[in-house]
Write an enzyme that holds these catalytic residues in place. Sequence first.
Site, PDB file in Angstrom:
ATOM      1  N   CYS A 107       0.842  -1.197   0.000  1.00  0.00           N
ATOM      2  CA  CYS A 107       0.000   0.000   0.000  1.00  0.00           C
ATOM      3  C   CYS A 107       0.879   1.249   0.000  1.00  0.00           C
ATOM      4  CB  CYS A 107      -0.897  -0.033   1.233  1.00  0.00           C
ATOM      5  SG  CYS A 107      -1.404   1.576   1.825  1.00  0.00           S
ATOM      6  N   GLU A 108       0.650   2.124  -0.964  1.00  0.00           N
ATOM      7  CA  GLU A 108       1.523   3.302  -1.092  1.00  0.00           C
ATOM      8  C   GLU A 108       1.239   4.353  -0.028  1.00  0.00           C
ATOM      9  OE1 GLU A 108       0.809   4.797  -5.032  1.00  0.00           O
ATOM     10  OE2 GLU A 108      -0.997   5.888  -4.443  1.00  0.00           O
ATOM     11  N   HIS A 109       0.138   4.220   0.695  1.00  0.00           N
ATOM     12  CA  HIS A 109      -0.173   5.214   1.724  1.00  0.00           C
ATOM     13  C   HIS A 109       0.448   4.874   3.071  1.00  0.00           C
ATOM     14  CE1 HIS A 109      -3.834   5.671  -1.008  1.00  0.00           C
ATOM     15  NE2 HIS A 109      -3.037   6.683  -1.229  1.00  0.00           N
ATOM     16  N   HIS A 110       0.590   3.580   3.362  1.00  0.00           N
ATOM     17  CA  HIS A 110       1.094   3.183   4.691  1.00  0.00           C
ATOM     18  C   HIS A 110       2.322   2.291   4.635  1.00  0.00           C
ATOM     19  CE1 HIS A 110      -3.299   3.946   5.228  1.00  0.00           C
ATOM     20  NE2 HIS A 110      -2.851   4.594   6.291  1.00  0.00           N
ATOM     21  N   GLN A 148      -4.923  -0.703  -4.801  1.00  0.00           N
ATOM     22  CA  GLN A 148      -5.542  -1.852  -5.476  1.00  0.00           C
ATOM     23  C   GLN A 148      -6.265  -1.449  -6.761  1.00  0.00           C
ATOM     24  OE1 GLN A 148      -7.762  -4.428  -2.855  1.00  0.00           O
ATOM     25  NE2 GLN A 148      -8.905  -5.327  -4.550  1.00  0.00           N
ATOM     26  N   HIS A 176      -5.926  -5.876   3.129  1.00  0.00           N
ATOM     27  CA  HIS A 176      -4.951  -4.800   3.350  1.00  0.00           C
ATOM     28  C   HIS A 176      -4.580  -4.762   4.823  1.00  0.00           C
ATOM     29  CE1 HIS A 176      -5.612  -2.563  -0.578  1.00  0.00           C
ATOM     30  NE2 HIS A 176      -6.521  -3.525  -0.607  1.00  0.00           N
ATOM     31  N   CYS A 178      -3.114  -2.503   6.318  1.00  0.00           N
ATOM     32  CA  CYS A 178      -3.354  -1.175   6.911  1.00  0.00           C
ATOM     33  C   CYS A 178      -4.803  -1.034   7.366  1.00  0.00           C
ATOM     34  CB  CYS A 178      -2.970  -0.057   5.937  1.00  0.00           C
ATOM     35  SG  CYS A 178      -3.843  -0.094   4.377  1.00  0.00           S
TER      36      CYS A 178
HETATM   37 ZN   LIG Z   1      -2.923   1.660   3.338  1.00  0.00          ZN
END
Ligand SMILES: [Zn+2]
Length: 215
Positions: A107-110, A148, A176, A178
């Site tokens: 995941c590119e955010h977390h 995703q 996920h 996250c």
């Molecule tokens: Zn995430």
Amino acid sequence: MTTNNDHYNEAELLASYFPETANNSELLQQKLTDVQQIEQALQTLMALCGQDDNNPDLDKTPFRVVKAFLEYTSGYREDPTAHLEKVFDIQQNDPIIVKDIEFYSMCEHHFAPFFGVAHVAYLPDQKVTGLSKIARVVEGYARRFQVQERLTNQIADAIDTVLQPKGVMVAIEAKHLCVSSRGAKKEQAQTFTLASRGAYIKDSQLRSEFMTAIK
Ligand SMILES: [Zn+2]
């Protein structure tokens, strides 16, 4: 615990992931500096989180993290569409469906893993590719910092562009970390995404055949 990997050093790591550094000492030096800075930042992160007991088992952890990240993101250093260039001259009037292609992404955010299975269907026009090539395309886009939704669309677009089929449909089911291990903490939540191109956009029979096949 000591493993063989512990003897692997920064220069060897860079040589295996960036072969172009072999003939370019300036580039090698620059990347070595990057790796050292990341290792220092990871030490700071560990201390910020409260890990400050000088446990020698963790001395190599920053290096292992860098190494793991290069592996998680190996897709940046390849062109996934290239796998599809190898085509066969096969007459095929019905869809080809490859299901349960396992993947691991990030995941590119977390920077937390998300993983699951991808299912891919395409209705060939003239070009049919090898079944393993579809899995390689999934792998090439999964091994990046991702979301995703984008992963699903990139797989569909690669097949649509290179094989120029009558239609493509991609479905991804993923968990996920996250979502399940932090924030909302919904352990069992799964995310389902779909991308369709060509005939799969409107042909409800094709769509339902695909959905039945992947159930
Ligand atoms: Zn995430």
